[in-house]
Motif scaffolding. Sequence first.
Motif, PDB file in Angstrom:
ATOM      1  N   GLN A  11      78.387  55.749  69.757  1.00  0.00           N
ATOM      2  CA  GLN A  11      78.017  56.829  70.726  1.00  0.00           C
ATOM      3  C   GLN A  11      78.934  56.899  71.939  1.00  0.00           C
ATOM      4  OE1 GLN A  11      74.094  55.339  71.699  1.00  0.00           O
ATOM      5  NE2 GLN A  11      73.151  56.153  69.792  1.00  0.00           N
ATOM      6  N   THR A  12      79.408  55.634  72.311  1.00  0.00           N
ATOM      7  CA  THR A  12      80.285  55.927  73.424  1.00  0.00           C
ATOM      8  C   THR A  12      81.655  56.633  73.099  1.00  0.00           C
ATOM      9  OG1 THR A  12      79.618  53.553  74.303  1.00  0.00           O
ATOM     10  CG2 THR A  12      81.751  54.194  74.982  1.00  0.00           C
ATOM     11  N   TYR A  13      82.100  56.054  72.092  1.00  0.00           N
ATOM     12  CA  TYR A  13      83.298  57.100  71.411  1.00  0.00           C
ATOM     13  C   TYR A  13      83.162  58.504  71.474  1.00  0.00           C
ATOM     14  CZ  TYR A  13      86.789  58.118  67.921  1.00  0.00           C
ATOM     15  OH  TYR A  13      87.983  58.669  67.150  1.00  0.00           O
ATOM     16  N   ASN A  14      82.038  58.956  70.973  1.00  0.00           N
ATOM     17  CA  ASN A  14      81.842  60.274  70.898  1.00  0.00           C
ATOM     18  C   ASN A  14      81.327  60.825  72.086  1.00  0.00           C
ATOM     19  OD1 ASN A  14      82.126  61.021  68.178  1.00  0.00           O
ATOM     20  ND2 ASN A  14      80.238  59.639  67.700  1.00  0.00           N
ATOM     21  N   ALA A  15      80.779  60.315  73.136  1.00  0.00           N
ATOM     22  CA  ALA A  15      80.594  60.626  74.286  1.00  0.00           C
ATOM     23  C   ALA A  15      81.850  60.946  75.195  1.00  0.00           C
ATOM     24  CB  ALA A  15      79.609  59.811  75.124  1.00  0.00           C
ATOM     25  N   LEU A  16      83.014  59.894  74.944  1.00  0.00           N
ATOM     26  CA  LEU A  16      84.018  60.029  75.620  1.00  0.00           C
ATOM     27  C   LEU A  16      84.882  61.278  75.144  1.00  0.00           C
ATOM     28  CD1 LEU A  16      85.124  56.411  75.855  1.00  0.00           C
ATOM     29  CD2 LEU A  16      84.678  57.900  77.802  1.00  0.00           C
ATOM     30  N   LEU A  17      84.817  61.537  73.724  1.00  0.00           N
ATOM     31  CA  LEU A  17      85.473  62.829  73.328  1.00  0.00           C
ATOM     32  C   LEU A  17      84.990  63.876  73.760  1.00  0.00           C
ATOM     33  CD1 LEU A  17      86.270  61.605  69.516  1.00  0.00           C
ATOM     34  CD2 LEU A  17      87.959  61.653  71.694  1.00  0.00           C
ATOM     35  N   ASP A  18      83.466  63.999  73.904  1.00  0.00           N
ATOM     36  CA  ASP A  18      82.654  65.309  74.209  1.00  0.00           C
ATOM     37  C   ASP A  18      83.184  65.668  75.827  1.00  0.00           C
ATOM     38  OD1 ASP A  18      81.608  65.504  71.864  1.00  0.00           O
ATOM     39  OD2 ASP A  18      79.704  64.430  72.393  1.00  0.00           O
ATOM     40  N   SER A  19      83.265  64.389  76.423  1.00  0.00           N
ATOM     41  CA  SER A  19      83.570  64.740  77.896  1.00  0.00           C
ATOM     42  C   SER A  19      85.119  65.047  78.024  1.00  0.00           C
ATOM     43  CB  SER A  19      83.306  63.451  78.771  1.00  0.00           C
ATOM     44  OG  SER A  19      82.108  62.892  78.641  1.00  0.00           O
ATOM     45  N   ALA A  20      85.854  64.325  77.279  1.00  0.00           N
ATOM     46  CA  ALA A  20      87.208  64.825  77.301  1.00  0.00           C
ATOM     47  C   ALA A  20      87.533  66.197  76.782  1.00  0.00           C
ATOM     48  CB  ALA A  20      88.194  64.167  76.554  1.00  0.00           C
ATOM     49  N   THR A  25      88.955  71.489  78.547  1.00  0.00           N
ATOM     50  CA  THR A  25      89.024  73.157  78.596  1.00  0.00           C
ATOM     51  C   THR A  25      88.875  73.662  80.009  1.00  0.00           C
ATOM     52  OG1 THR A  25      86.686  73.155  77.916  1.00  0.00           O
ATOM     53  CG2 THR A  25      88.334  73.111  76.283  1.00  0.00           C
ATOM     54  N   ARG A  26      88.001  73.030  80.840  1.00  0.00           N
ATOM     55  CA  ARG A  26      87.763  73.472  82.186  1.00  0.00           C
ATOM     56  C   ARG A  26      89.218  73.381  83.047  1.00  0.00           C
ATOM     57  NH1 ARG A  26      82.022  70.884  83.950  1.00  0.00           N
ATOM     58  NH2 ARG A  26      80.523  72.388  82.703  1.00  0.00           N
ATOM     59  N   ARG A  27      89.659  72.091  82.996  1.00  0.00           N
ATOM     60  CA  ARG A  27      90.853  71.926  83.961  1.00  0.00           C
ATOM     61  C   ARG A  27      92.390  71.946  83.315  1.00  0.00           C
ATOM     62  NH1 ARG A  27      88.860  66.390  86.668  1.00  0.00           N
ATOM     63  NH2 ARG A  27      86.658  66.926  87.448  1.00  0.00           N
ATOM     64  N   GLY A  28      92.200  71.659  82.084  1.00  0.00           N
ATOM     65  CA  GLY A  28      93.575  71.487  81.670  1.00  0.00           C
ATOM     66  C   GLY A  28      93.707  70.071  81.151  1.00  0.00           C
ATOM     67  N   VAL A  29      94.821  69.775  80.379  1.00  0.00           N
ATOM     68  CA  VAL A  29      94.884  68.371  79.908  1.00  0.00           C
ATOM     69  C   VAL A  29      95.547  67.607  81.012  1.00  0.00           C
ATOM     70  CG1 VAL A  29      96.061  66.892  78.283  1.00  0.00           C
ATOM     71  CG2 VAL A  29      94.797  68.816  77.454  1.00  0.00           C
ATOM     72  N   MET A  30      96.706  68.255  81.571  1.00  0.00           N
ATOM     73  CA  MET A  30      97.598  67.546  82.693  1.00  0.00           C
ATOM     74  C   MET A  30      96.644  66.985  83.983  1.00  0.00           C
ATOM     75  SD  MET A  30     100.217  66.787  81.198  1.00  0.00           S
ATOM     76  CE  MET A  30     101.466  66.245  82.834  1.00  0.00           C
ATOM     77  N   GLN A  31      95.520  68.154  84.078  1.00  0.00           N
ATOM     78  CA  GLN A  31      94.683  67.769  85.381  1.00  0.00           C
ATOM     79  C   GLN A  31      93.737  67.130  85.312  1.00  0.00           C
ATOM     80  OE1 GLN A  31      95.975  70.852  84.149  1.00  0.00           O
ATOM     81  NE2 GLN A  31      97.480  70.840  85.733  1.00  0.00           N
ATOM     82  N   HIS A 106      83.275  72.946  67.366  1.00  0.00           N
ATOM     83  CA  HIS A 106      84.089  71.662  67.915  1.00  0.00           C
ATOM     84  C   HIS A 106      85.544  71.848  67.521  1.00  0.00           C
ATOM     85  CE1 HIS A 106      80.887  69.299  69.725  1.00  0.00           C
ATOM     86  NE2 HIS A 106      80.093  69.107  68.570  1.00  0.00           N
ATOM     87  N   ALA A 107      85.590  72.466  66.101  1.00  0.00           N
ATOM     88  CA  ALA A 107      86.936  72.628  65.851  1.00  0.00           C
ATOM     89  C   ALA A 107      87.701  73.730  66.848  1.00  0.00           C
ATOM     90  CB  ALA A 107      87.011  73.343  64.313  1.00  0.00           C
ATOM     91  N   CYS A 108      87.038  74.787  67.191  1.00  0.00           N
ATOM     92  CA  CYS A 108      87.503  75.643  68.301  1.00  0.00           C
ATOM     93  C   CYS A 108      87.935  75.022  69.415  1.00  0.00           C
ATOM     94  CB  CYS A 108      86.742  76.898  68.180  1.00  0.00           C
ATOM     95  SG  CYS A 108      86.254  77.985  66.994  1.00  0.00           S
ATOM     96  N   GLN A 109      87.161  74.017  69.803  1.00  0.00           N
ATOM     97  CA  GLN A 109      87.730  73.494  71.147  1.00  0.00           C
ATOM     98  C   GLN A 109      88.670  72.515  70.644  1.00  0.00           C
ATOM     99  OE1 GLN A 109      83.540  71.849  71.641  1.00  0.00           O
ATOM    100  NE2 GLN A 109      82.747  73.439  72.844  1.00  0.00           N
ATOM    101  N   ALA A 110      88.694  71.918  69.968  1.00  0.00           N
ATOM    102  CA  ALA A 110      89.886  70.886  69.568  1.00  0.00           C
ATOM    103  C   ALA A 110      91.200  71.910  69.561  1.00  0.00           C
ATOM    104  CB  ALA A 110      89.564  70.249  68.236  1.00  0.00           C
ATOM    105  N   LEU A 111      91.144  72.777  68.939  1.00  0.00           N
ATOM    106  CA  LEU A 111      92.285  73.546  68.754  1.00  0.00           C
ATOM    107  C   LEU A 111      92.752  74.069  70.250  1.00  0.00           C
ATOM    108  CD1 LEU A 111      93.958  74.299  66.418  1.00  0.00           C
ATOM    109  CD2 LEU A 111      93.108  76.531  66.307  1.00  0.00           C
ATOM    110  N   ARG A 112      91.639  74.502  70.998  1.00  0.00           N
ATOM    111  CA  ARG A 112      91.969  74.978  72.396  1.00  0.00           C
ATOM    112  C   ARG A 112      92.624  73.848  73.149  1.00  0.00           C
ATOM    113  NH1 ARG A 112      86.824  76.288  73.626  1.00  0.00           N
ATOM    114  NH2 ARG A 112      87.234  78.579  73.039  1.00  0.00           N
TER     115      ARG A 112
END
Length: 208
Positions: A11-20, A25-31, A106-112
Motif C-alpha cells: 500500500q505504501t509502495y503504490n501510494a508513493l507511485l500514485d503521488s509521484a 504530471t502537474r509540476r514536471g519531474v525536475m520540479q 495509468h499507462a497514459c499517465q506513466a507514458l506522460r
Amino acid sequence: MSRKTKEEAAQTYNALLDSATLLFTRRGVMQTTLQDIARQANLTRGAVYWHFKDKDDLIRALWERDASHNHRNLIERIESYLERGEAPPLRTILTRALEEFLSTPHACQALRVVFNHDFCTGKTDLHAFFVQRERLILDVFERSFEAMSARGELLVPDEPVLLARGLFAYMRGLLDSYVLRDECHVDLQQYGARLISLWLDGVARKES
C-alpha cells in the motif's frame, strides 16, 4: 514478514507511485522532490527511501507497474508471428495495442511522465533503460518489415530498418501529442486506427 506487513508495504509502495504520478504530471519531474512525493502521500521521506533509492528508481518502478505490460504485450504479439515464420499483421496488432493503451489511464499517465524529457537525458541508467525499451520495439518492427519484404508485401523499396524507424517515429509522435495534449493533439480514441492504416497503407499491401 507477516501478511499484514506485506500488504502495508504494498500500500505504501503504490501510494508513493500514485503521488509521484500526480505531482510529475502537474509540476514536471525536475520540479518535484522526493520530499514532495512523501508529503503528498502523507508519508515520511524515509518511506520513500525504503522503497526507492532515488527518483530515477521511482520512475522506473512507475513504468514497470503501469506501462510495461502494454510494451511487453505489443512485442510478444509481433514475436508470435515472427517465430512461426509469418509476417505480423501490423495494422491489427498496433490498433489493438493502441486501444488497450488508451483504455488504461495509468499507462497514459506513466507514458506522460516518460515523455517528459527534462529528466531522461544524458548517460544515466534510466536513460539507457528507456533506450533499450525503444530498441526492443524497433527490432520487432524491423523484422516485421523483413518478413513482409520476403513475401512481396511491401510497396516501397526502402530498407526494413528505415521503415521500422519511420513507423516508430510516427507512433511515438501520435502518442507524444496525445499524452502531452499539445497543440497538435489528435483524438486517438476516434482516429487512432485510421491514422495507423494511413501510414501503413503507404508502404505495405493491406492485410487480408
